[in-house]
Each structure stands twice: as structure tokens, then as C-alpha cells.
Design an enzyme around this catalytic site. Sequence first.
Site, short mmCIF file in Angstrom:
data_model
loop_
_atom_site.label_atom_id
_atom_site.label_comp_id
_atom_site.label_asym_id
_atom_site.label_seq_id
_atom_site.Cartn_x
_atom_site.Cartn_y
_atom_site.Cartn_z
N HIS A 145 0.86 -1.19 0.00
CA HIS A 145 0.00 0.00 0.00
C HIS A 145 0.89 1.24 0.00
CE1 HIS A 145 -2.86 3.05 0.97
NE2 HIS A 145 -2.47 3.19 2.21
N ASP A 182 0.20 -5.43 -20.86
CA ASP A 182 1.24 -6.39 -20.46
C ASP A 182 0.99 -6.90 -19.05
OD1 ASP A 182 2.72 -6.27 -22.84
OD2 ASP A 182 4.02 -4.66 -22.12
N HIS A 235 -8.49 7.57 -1.37
CA HIS A 235 -7.39 7.17 -0.51
C HIS A 235 -6.14 6.91 -1.35
CE1 HIS A 235 -6.09 4.51 3.17
NE2 HIS A 235 -5.08 5.14 2.63
N HIS A 239 1.16 5.73 -1.08
CA HIS A 239 0.47 6.98 -1.43
C HIS A 239 1.18 7.61 -2.62
CE1 HIS A 239 -2.21 7.85 2.26
NE2 HIS A 239 -1.92 6.58 2.26
N TYR A 243 6.96 -14.29 -23.63
CA TYR A 243 7.68 -13.19 -22.97
C TYR A 243 8.41 -13.77 -21.76
CZ TYR A 243 8.65 -8.75 -20.66
OH TYR A 243 9.28 -7.67 -20.08
#
Lengths: 231, 231, 231, 231
Positions: free
Chosen positions: D94, D119, D170, D96, D228
Site C-alpha cells: 500500500h 502487459d 485514498h 500513497h 515473454y
Amino acid sequence: MHELLKEQCYRANMKLPALDLVIYTFGNVSVVDRENGIFAIKPSGVPYNDLQVDDMVILDFDNNILEGKMRPSSDTKTHAYLYETWETIGSISHTHSTYSVAWAQAQMDIPIFGTTHADHLTSDIPCTPPMRDELIEGDYEHNTGIQIMECFKDRQLDPAEVEMVLIGNHGPFTWGANAEKAVYNSKVLEELAKMAYLTVQINGKAPRLKDALINKHYQRKHGTGSYYGQK
Amino acid sequence: MHELLKEQCYRANMKLPALDLVIYTFGNVSVVDRENGIFAIKPSGVPYNDLQVDDMVILDFDNNILEGKMRPSSDTKTHAYLYETWETIGSISHTHSTYSVAWAQAQMDIPIFGTTHADHLTSDIPCTPPMRDELIEGDYEHNTGIQIMECFKDRQLDPAEVEMVLIGNHGPFTWGANAEKAVYNSKVLEELAKMAYLTVQINGKAPRLKDALINKHYQRKHGTGSYYGQK
Amino acid sequence: MHELLKEQCYRANMKLPALDLVIYTFGNVSVVDRENGIFAIKPSGVPYNDLQVDDMVILDFDNNILEGKMRPSSDTKTHAYLYETWETIGSISHTHSTYSVAWAQAQMDIPIFGTTHADHLTSDIPCTPPMRDELIEGDYEHNTGIQIMECFKDRQLDPAEVEMVLIGNHGPFTWGANAEKAVYNSKVLEELAKMAYLTVQINGKAPRLKDALINKHYQRKHGTGSYYGQK
Amino acid sequence: MHELLKEQCYRANMKLPALDLVIYTFGNVSVVDRENGIFAIKPSGVPYNDLQVDDMVILDFDNNILEGKMRPSSDTKTHAYLYETWETIGSISHTHSTYSVAWAQAQMDIPIFGTTHADHLTSDIPCTPPMRDELIEGDYEHNTGIQIMECFKDRQLDPAEVEMVLIGNHGPFTWGANAEKAVYNSKVLEELAKMAYLTVQINGKAPRLKDALINKHYQRKHGTGSYYGQK
């Protein structure tokens, strides 16, 4: 000969990539020796990483090469013309810094929006209009010098106060009493260009800074009763 | 004398360029010693690279210089006024950081759009209106302090909660209980200013953060039952 | 075998993250050996930090692997097709640099707005139109090569002058006489893409650079009477 | 005990500031040990510079602290809920990060505009709608987990394919099979968010990537016949 001048010129040029104002071979700084009527300038097309003090080229104001094995910057005639015309300036810096170039490509003056700007000059940062084709096809770099001078004459700007200009569709030229100040002005111009860019994106109708604030901030730093900086 | 205060002030000032909040001589941080009614502040116009601990200037709240050989920051009277008016603050930081200045130049508050903002304060970040000409031409830096105080009074903001303000057309001032917090707030404000800038570019009608989220995020970090951070 | 070719290819690839043109495994550079009709290319999906000289894969223009233990870049067939079609190019660089990708995603050519652009090419930077579904579902990477070639044929562009293209919705490919030039073009393209982005944000009606300036700047650097750079 | 888990968690957290995804104490990464039904997470409000391996907190999925002297991240319950609900994920990150937060604050999904996006995933990056007040005022962080899960259920998204989400107002949560992949997704999301931002600024009517290209790029990297990366 001219070791000190070349050294000053070299160090000033090396600041351009360090200050994120150029990549590769873009840009050039020159430094004048008024006593001898000569100036040193970056050689043309040399990457900053490869640059040596001795690569600096020494010329007179008629663009005759007096010292140096390399070709001088392709913008040399613009520098020479400005040194000859404006006798107070000691150094010229030309970059392709991103936000300054963007305003030049937009063919717009950078409006004076805030005190950061007024700490340095009291007018909008001028952007010269497109040059006429016959002048481009003629002695282009010399004519660029004329274009800058005429822009300042038309607008009644003093190059001792307004130490920066945008060449329309090209990019910024700045100058100053010495090399340090010329490069400082290149960096400050880029910062003002970015601040003004963001300002018009946030508020397309942002007003010009009011005159009282322009005068206050410019005078407290540059006026006779200035109290910014050390005595 | 006052070595600790000068050391704190020096270290806080040196963080401004390290955090990309200023270039050259822009900006200044001060730190107060409440017991003795004095504060230390950066000298005016000195580049951060040249700054020394002993260059810090010690003044009282009437702007008398008590110690130091250099002229204090030209913004000193704004700091002094705020220390005298708001007795809870321990340090003040002033920068010309790019996105914060852009909002100030746009003469707009920074709207509270998200929880990053609400983690720090519950209101929009205020931008003071243009100062009246007679106040600019008078005791300008002192009047800037009054301008901030009146803005907070008009809007009923508490400087212990809202630790940041934009001076319209100038730039940000932030403060905090100590120097670390004041500078932290300068950096956080710049981040909030950039996030809000991008938000309005993506969605010109982006709504203000809803009250329940404002309260939740502010209270979980600053309220009586807070559970953010360590005890 | 082919140590020099692999070394050149490795060094060119390592410049992409150093120049902030890629993150993680994005992008790839190849270098051709015309005499032997082979080329070296980055292995697929290997982070730049882990890359070794010996990881480079050597192939012929029919995409047969001649040397190397790893799978070559998934874009290999595009490289092979371009080497076979355009016999003057010596290296190809593909990145996902941010501003270049943004123009590709906007499905728009990058207009020639200034002299920084004209120092490198005289036309807008072409963006290929979306590929037809049957071509995507077929031999996709080979067809991407065809798409580039056809775009240049339709617009009568010369790959020896215009050393860059945007694949619509994908990103930039650049090339040059050697690896250094191909990567240089990737960096310059990104800079032009950013300058043009900012220009249209400032002035949505910014005009294309006038022909006289396009010709002057391109010719002074690349024409028969060029005076930019060293002899 | 749990030294390896704490070490993995520590190293993953330290990547967030190194990758410019967080400042100060913002953000947190957790890593799960499926065998023991526990996870390690960053302590709350500790600056990355001060972080130690032993500061990591070990909890079970009911948010009981099993090891550690510090309070866990205030977002811990969101992590716990996602680990319990989605049994395939091994780590959650998480941040910001600026552009991701801007899209979250704009309350808009990030449209799939290009192959860089395809991708990694075949859908727009979902942004959850504002949470109802009673859920915010209740067990907020637990409810954030529910909000993410319900968003994925409503849109029929598979968390094994779409490893990222924006919490409206958020910021971003990303996850992956392990800590390296979760943090990788945070960085890739930020890059996609910036590319999409620039795209809509250049062309407000930029079309979504066509299905054939979405499928081609996703399948060549993640499909059964993928080519790939290395085998």
C-alpha cells in the site's frame, strides 16, 4: 593564455547538466573579458562529459577565433552581438531547459504571477516573435542577437534588470554580470517557467501580480534601500 | 551561546534543499526558544551550500538582533509576529516549493480531496487574499504575519491543527511543535499540492472528501482514541 | 564469438535505465553486424540489474537463434524486419518512456514545435495507426515491423533522416547508425515528447514551426554546409 | 522466530522509498506465511530511515499480534481481510504514490490505453466508490477490505489477474504471489497512472485499447503460449 577565462567558461558550462538544464550537447555558456574585448565559449556539439578546459574557444566580437582548436558553438554570433551591444553583461547562458522551451514554443511571454518572479525582475519574461524568413535564411545567429536587442528596445526593457529572454520557438538565453549569475538566471528562469505553467493549469484566469507586490519584492532585493542578502 | 538553538536551526534549513523544496537561497526556517523569548533564523540570501551553524541569527520577538554577524532573513518579521501571536508553535518553515507556489499564484485554497490530506488536517489549505497596497508599502513582512493571523481568525482555523498556509502570490509557510515537524509540514504540503493539482487536471469536478472520511483519518491519527503511530 | 557485438548491445541496453527511459524489464536494444547478417538483442523479461553481456542473444534476420541460452526479446521480429528492410540502420532501441508512450496512447503525431525538434528531424514524429485485428492475431511482432515500414512509405519519410516512430498505443522505436545513436534518439524523442506536451498544455493553438526555421536548424546540423559540431 | 518472514517484509518495505512511492511514514507492505496462517507488516508511523527488521509485527488473520513490540500499521485489518479472502496472494503493498492517488482522488478508474497496461492486466484499474458513512465510522480498515473484495465481485475481476486497485479518495493497494511482485505492481501501477494522466491531457477523447491488442499483449506474457520472459 586566457587560462582563467577558459576555466570560468568551462566550469559554467559544466553546471548546465548538473542543474538539469541540458542533455547531451544542448546549450552553451560564454564568458567575456571586457578589457581585451574577447570571450570564451563552449565548442560546438561536444558532450559535456567529454568537455575539457582547453576545448573552450576564444573569439573577438567580430567572431574571429583567437585561440582554440575546435569550432565554437553554432550560436556564437548571437553571443558576440549581445556582448557588443550590451556593455554591462559579463556572461551569457543558453539552454534548452524543458519548461522554458515549452513557453518559447507556445510563443508566449511568461506572465509575472508571483513574488519568486518579482524577486528577480518586474516584467513578464519576454518571448521574441517569429523571425522573418529572409533573416533566418541570412546571417541567422547574428540576426538572433538583433532580434533580442530589438525586442528589448520595443518593450523598453533594460538588460541590466531583465536578464532573460525566450527566443520564440527556440529557447531561453540568460545573462548576468558574471558566469555564475548567468547560469543562476537560467536555473531561476526554468523554475519560474514551471511555476507559471502550473499556475495557468490550475487557474486559467490567474491575475498578474499586483504592482505594489512587484515593486516591494524587487526593491527589497535590488533597490537602494534593499535589505535582502548581506551587505 | 545558544549553540543548540543555532544547531537545530541550521540542520532544519539544510533539509530544505535536501527535500527538493528550495533552490539557491530561497526559503528559510526558524526555531524558537520559548523560555528565553528568542528565535534563530537563517541569514538572508546565503546559499545553502555556504551556510554554517554560526551564520544563524538570534533575535527577540521585537526583531532585535541578539547574536550573529549577518543580516537575518528578509522574512524575519513574519516569523517574529507568528511566534508572538501563536504561543504553541516551536518552529516555522518557509519555502518556494513549486506546486505550493503554483496554488498560491492561482490564489486558490488547496481543496481536501483525499485521505493523505485528512491524515494531516481537516480543512482546505488556506490561501490568503491579496494584501492591500498600503500594507505592502508599509511594514510588509510584519503585515504578512498579521495577514496569516487574520486569515486563520476569519476562517476559525486553529494553528495547532492547521499547520500550513499559502500566502497568495507568494508561497507556503508551515510550522509545528519543533523544527523537524515544521519542515515535515513543508514537504507534506508540497506533496498535497501536487496530488491536488493532478486531481483537478484529471477531473475538474472532483468532489471534496466526504466528512466521515475526513474525521476518520484525522481522528485515527490525532484524536483521543488514535491508533496511528507508536504510543 | 561475437563478443564485441554482445558487448555493444549490453552497454546500450544498460543505458536505458540510466537515462530513465525504462523500469524493470521494459524496453530492449539490438545492434546489427551487417557483414555477417546477424544482430544481438536483449533477452526477454530479464531485469537490467541482472543482465550480463553473455545473456545477449544472437540471431539472423529470419529470427533463427545462432548463439545464446536465453529467449530473445518478444519484440525481436520487429527488429529483424527493420534490419532487413532498412539497410542503413545499425541499431534499434525500444523503450516505454513515459511522455513518448503518452503520445502513442493518444494516437497522435508529435508536432514539430521548435528548434530542438528541427535540430534532429524536419517532420512531425509519426504515430502509426491502430493495426488491423487479423494482423495483431497473426505474426504480430513481424507485422509491427511492416506497419512501421508502411507508415514511412505512406508519408514518404526517409528512415535515414527520421530515426524515430511511435507505435500507436504501444510506444517508441528509434534507430541510428550505431547503438549510441539509437539510444541517443530514444532520449531525445522523450525530451521532444515532453516539450511538445507542455507546449500544447500552455497553448492549445501553438503553431507548427515555420519552414524557414525547420530548414535552417536541420541544415546547419545535417546539411552539406553544416557548421554544428566538429569536422 | 519468523526471522525470514520479517526479513522479507522489511526488505519489501524499504523498496517503497527507494522506488519513490512514499515519503516519511506513508505506506506499508505485508508478507504472508500461508502455512502458519500469519503475516508480517510494517509498524505504524515509523519513518523508513528508522525501520529495523525486528520492528516488523507478526499477526494472525484475526489481527491478534503474535510477535513484535510495536503497533502494526493502521491499515493492518485491510491486509488481514484480503489474505483471508484471497488465498492465492502472498504479499500486499500500500502506497500513497502521487499519480495513483490523483486518480483515486478523482474517483475514476484508470482506463486501459496502451500495451504497457495490457502487459499486466486486461481491464481498467478499478477505483472503489466512496464508502458509506456507517462503514467508515464502524470497523473502517476491515470494511476497506470488504470494499475491495465487493468491487472485484461486482466487476467479476479475478485478483490473480488484476493485482491492483485504487481505494477512492485514498490510494492504491497492490498484491502478488510474493513481496517482490506486490511492490513491483505498486511501481508499475504508478507508471500506468502517470502514462494515463498524460494521455488524457493530450487527447481527452483517447480511445480505450482495442481488444485484439489487449489480448495479444496479455497472452504473450501470461497466456498458455506465452513467449515473454524466460522459461
